[in-house]
Scaffold this motif. Structure first.
Motif, PDB file in Angstrom:
ATOM      1  N   ALA A  99       0.832  -1.209   0.000  1.00  0.00           N
ATOM      2  CA  ALA A  99       0.000   0.000   0.000  1.00  0.00           C
ATOM      3  C   ALA A  99       0.861   1.252   0.000  1.00  0.00           C
ATOM      4  N   ALA A 100       1.963   1.231   0.768  1.00  0.00           N
ATOM      5  CA  ALA A 100       2.850   2.395   0.803  1.00  0.00           C
ATOM      6  C   ALA A 100       3.496   2.627  -0.549  1.00  0.00           C
ATOM      7  N   ALA A 101       3.936   1.558  -1.208  1.00  0.00           N
ATOM      8  CA  ALA A 101       4.550   1.696  -2.530  1.00  0.00           C
ATOM      9  C   ALA A 101       3.558   2.283  -3.529  1.00  0.00           C
ATOM     10  N   ASP A 102       2.309   1.852  -3.437  1.00  0.00           N
ATOM     11  CA  ASP A 102       1.293   2.330  -4.370  1.00  0.00           C
ATOM     12  C   ASP A 102       1.111   3.842  -4.298  1.00  0.00           C
ATOM     13  N   ARG A 103       1.317   4.419  -3.108  1.00  0.00           N
ATOM     14  CA  ARG A 103       1.143   5.864  -2.968  1.00  0.00           C
ATOM     15  C   ARG A 103       2.193   6.644  -3.757  1.00  0.00           C
ATOM     16  N   TYR A 104       3.329   6.022  -4.011  1.00  0.00           N
ATOM     17  CA  TYR A 104       4.429   6.713  -4.687  1.00  0.00           C
ATOM     18  C   TYR A 104       4.533   6.390  -6.177  1.00  0.00           C
ATOM     19  N   LEU A 105       3.992   5.247  -6.582  1.00  0.00           N
ATOM     20  CA  LEU A 105       4.119   4.835  -7.976  1.00  0.00           C
ATOM     21  C   LEU A 105       3.532   5.882  -8.922  1.00  0.00           C
ATOM     22  N   GLY A 106       4.249   6.148 -10.001  1.00  0.00           N
ATOM     23  CA  GLY A 106       3.808   7.125 -10.979  1.00  0.00           C
ATOM     24  C   GLY A 106       4.339   8.513 -10.739  1.00  0.00           C
ATOM     25  N   THR A 107       4.857   8.759  -9.537  1.00  0.00           N
ATOM     26  CA  THR A 107       5.436  10.068  -9.218  1.00  0.00           C
ATOM     27  C   THR A 107       6.899   9.918  -8.807  1.00  0.00           C
ATOM     28  N   SER A 108       7.141   9.113  -7.805  1.00  0.00           N
ATOM     29  CA  SER A 108       8.507   8.855  -7.351  1.00  0.00           C
ATOM     30  C   SER A 108       9.023   7.564  -7.971  1.00  0.00           C
ATOM     31  N   ARG A 109      10.343   7.417  -7.982  1.00  0.00           N
ATOM     32  CA  ARG A 109      10.930   6.152  -8.422  1.00  0.00           C
ATOM     33  C   ARG A 109      10.871   5.183  -7.243  1.00  0.00           C
ATOM     34  N   VAL A 110      10.252   4.024  -7.458  1.00  0.00           N
ATOM     35  CA  VAL A 110      10.078   3.022  -6.407  1.00  0.00           C
ATOM     36  C   VAL A 110      10.926   1.797  -6.737  1.00  0.00           C
ATOM     37  N   VAL A 111      11.823   1.475  -5.826  1.00  0.00           N
ATOM     38  CA  VAL A 111      12.660   0.287  -5.980  1.00  0.00           C
ATOM     39  C   VAL A 111      12.253  -0.721  -4.917  1.00  0.00           C
ATOM     40  N   ALA A 112      11.972  -1.930  -5.336  1.00  0.00           N
ATOM     41  CA  ALA A 112      11.624  -2.996  -4.400  1.00  0.00           C
ATOM     42  C   ALA A 112      12.896  -3.721  -3.972  1.00  0.00           C
ATOM     43  N   LEU A 113      13.093  -3.832  -2.670  1.00  0.00           N
ATOM     44  CA  LEU A 113      14.161  -4.665  -2.125  1.00  0.00           C
ATOM     45  C   LEU A 113      13.468  -5.884  -1.518  1.00  0.00           C
ATOM     46  N   THR A 114      13.597  -7.037  -2.178  1.00  0.00           N
ATOM     47  CA  THR A 114      12.821  -8.210  -1.790  1.00  0.00           C
ATOM     48  C   THR A 114      13.619  -9.478  -2.049  1.00  0.00           C
ATOM     49  N   ASN A 115      13.248 -10.524  -1.321  1.00  0.00           N
ATOM     50  CA  ASN A 115      13.891 -11.819  -1.523  1.00  0.00           C
ATOM     51  C   ASN A 115      13.161 -12.653  -2.562  1.00  0.00           C
ATOM     52  N   ASP A 116      12.012 -12.162  -3.033  1.00  0.00           N
ATOM     53  CA  ASP A 116      11.215 -12.867  -4.035  1.00  0.00           C
ATOM     54  C   ASP A 116      10.986 -11.940  -5.226  1.00  0.00           C
ATOM     55  N   ILE A 117      11.769 -12.141  -6.264  1.00  0.00           N
ATOM     56  CA  ILE A 117      11.686 -11.239  -7.420  1.00  0.00           C
ATOM     57  C   ILE A 117      10.448 -11.494  -8.271  1.00  0.00           C
ATOM     58  N   GLU A 118       9.654 -12.502  -7.904  1.00  0.00           N
ATOM     59  CA  GLU A 118       8.381 -12.752  -8.598  1.00  0.00           C
ATOM     60  C   GLU A 118       7.191 -12.297  -7.749  1.00  0.00           C
ATOM     61  N   SER A 119       7.444 -11.594  -6.673  1.00  0.00           N
ATOM     62  CA  SER A 119       6.401 -11.218  -5.722  1.00  0.00           C
ATOM     63  C   SER A 119       5.563 -10.050  -6.228  1.00  0.00           C
ATOM     64  N   PRO A 120       4.418  -9.796  -5.585  1.00  0.00           N
ATOM     65  CA  PRO A 120       3.596  -8.631  -5.956  1.00  0.00           C
ATOM     66  C   PRO A 120       4.365  -7.319  -5.858  1.00  0.00           C
ATOM     67  N   LEU A 121       5.208  -7.163  -4.841  1.00  0.00           N
ATOM     68  CA  LEU A 121       5.971  -5.921  -4.708  1.00  0.00           C
ATOM     69  C   LEU A 121       6.929  -5.751  -5.871  1.00  0.00           C
ATOM     70  N   ALA A 122       7.619  -6.814  -6.239  1.00  0.00           N
ATOM     71  CA  ALA A 122       8.545  -6.738  -7.370  1.00  0.00           C
ATOM     72  C   ALA A 122       7.796  -6.428  -8.664  1.00  0.00           C
ATOM     73  N   GLY A 123       6.595  -6.968  -8.789  1.00  0.00           N
ATOM     74  CA  GLY A 123       5.842  -6.794 -10.019  1.00  0.00           C
ATOM     75  C   GLY A 123       5.354  -5.377 -10.249  1.00  0.00           C
ATOM     76  N   ARG A 124       5.175  -4.607  -9.183  1.00  0.00           N
ATOM     77  CA  ARG A 124       4.641  -3.257  -9.370  1.00  0.00           C
ATOM     78  C   ARG A 124       5.695  -2.164  -9.249  1.00  0.00           C
ATOM     79  N   ALA A 125       6.892  -2.490  -8.776  1.00  0.00           N
ATOM     80  CA  ALA A 125       7.936  -1.486  -8.592  1.00  0.00           C
ATOM     81  C   ALA A 125       8.565  -1.085  -9.924  1.00  0.00           C
ATOM     82  N   ASP A 126       9.220   0.073  -9.922  1.00  0.00           N
ATOM     83  CA  ASP A 126       9.929   0.527 -11.120  1.00  0.00           C
ATOM     84  C   ASP A 126      11.213  -0.270 -11.355  1.00  0.00           C
ATOM     85  N   ALA A 127      11.787  -0.788 -10.285  1.00  0.00           N
ATOM     86  CA  ALA A 127      12.999  -1.595 -10.387  1.00  0.00           C
ATOM     87  C   ALA A 127      13.060  -2.509  -9.171  1.00  0.00           C
ATOM     88  N   VAL A 128      13.871  -3.558  -9.267  1.00  0.00           N
ATOM     89  CA  VAL A 128      13.962  -4.546  -8.193  1.00  0.00           C
ATOM     90  C   VAL A 128      15.430  -4.804  -7.864  1.00  0.00           C
TER      91      VAL A 128
END
Length: 320
Positions: A99-128
């Motif tokens: 939810a926090a990432a969604d607030r920034y998407l489209g305006t700020s650059r969002v990078v996901a730091l995750t252990n699952d590169i196929e996860s929902p967070l990775a799928g919506r971020a600008d970079a992983v």
């Protein structure tokens, strides 16, 4: 969640850290940051947030405008094109972080730091950026906690706010291996010193407050015992009162310039303390390891002590 598998995850930490160092040297986990952003916002929950607090402080100390926030907070920095947001979740599925990432998407650059590169967070971020911690079969965030710190330190290095992190990661792997191999010489004494129905209380310097929080979480999450973490200087203002009414057992991550006040109160009230990484006045035992005078090595290593305590208590409780 499984106690034996949690212990196996801990025993795999040295190899995991060395593998991460190899990957960083090979350029397999590069931060997509071409220039220093106006502001860096680190968002996560639980262990992810604890890790972020330690690195955000280091970024600020180097003059970088950085903040670490619980992803659940509604009051944080507003989106802007020159804000870099690092959304941290080992699983990539934390509802608050998504939810926090969604607030920034489209305006700020969002990078996901995750252990699952196929996860929902990775799928919506600008970079992983992958944590590369492997699967934690015990179901508890332990290697991912360290890898989060290491990868965020790599980000700090990429913006000129910290030295290259690989040497510290390798030293932490060596220090962790030492603690694992030396368990017969220290673990039993620490278990005895900290065992109380009133709980286990962890203190750490402000710069490594995350170690106290993470260590306490391990004691709560595995063996389901009462535990909490406090910053050493603040302890004399907020937690000192408990030492008067409880069978107070404290694990001290050493290095704070404000230890003396805590030591005086703990001694006055007949409390029991264990020192990790150095000496502490009145401690009944201390645990040392190679490189414990290096704050970065300590940050990546010292939490193993309460983790192994938690694993021992958890395994004992699971016995029929």
């Amino acid at each position: 969640m499984d106690a034996d598998l949690f212990l196996a995850d801990l025993e795999a930490v040295p190899a995991s850290l060395n593998d991460l160092a190899d990957a960083l040297e090979a350029g397999d986990a590069v931060w997509p940051v071409e220039q220093v952003p106006r502001r860096i916002v680190l968002l996560g929950m639980g262990s992810s947030w604890y890790a972020a607090t330690a690195v955000a402080a280091r970024l600020r100390a180097a003059g970088i405008d950085a903040a670490s926030e619980p992803a659940s907070s509604a009051l944080t920095w507003p989106p802007a094109p020159d804000v870099l947001v690092v959304a941290i979740s080992a699983t990539g599925g934390s509802a608050e972080t998504l939810a926090a990432a969604d607030r920034y998407l489209g305006t700020s650059r969002v990078v996901a730091l995750t252990n699952d590169i196929e996860s929902p967070l990775a799928g919506r971020a600008d970079a992983v950026v992958p944590m590369l911690a492997g699967v934690e079969t015990g179901g508890v965030a332990c290697r991912t906690y360290r890898h989060t710190i290491a990868q965020l330190l790599s980000l700090a290095s990429s913006v000129g706010a910290a030295p290259p992190v690989v040497p510290a990661i390798r030293r932490a792997a060596t220090a962790t291996e030492h603690l694992l191999e030396a368990r017969p010489s220290w673990l039993s004494a620490v278990l005895s010193a900290l065992d109380s129905d009133d709980g286990t209380w962890l203190l750490a310097p402000a710069e490594r407050w995350s170690s106290a929080l993470q260590g306490a979480l391990m004691v709560r999450e595995g063996p389901r015992r009462r535990a909490d973490g406090c910053e050493t200087g603040d302890w004399s203002h907020v937690d000192v009162y408990l030492a008067k009414v409880l069978d107070y057992r404290a694990l001290i991550f050493t290095g704070s310039p404000y230890e003396q006040a805590a030591a005086e109160w703990l001694t006055l009230r007949g409390s029991t303390s264990v020192a990790v990484g150095g000496s502490f006045p009145g401690a009944v035992t201390e645990v040392r390891y190679p490189g414990d005078d290096d704050p970065t090595v300590a940050l990546l290593t010292e939490v193993l002590v309460p983790e192994l305590v938690a694993a021992a208590w958890w395994r004992a409780a699971a016995q029929p």
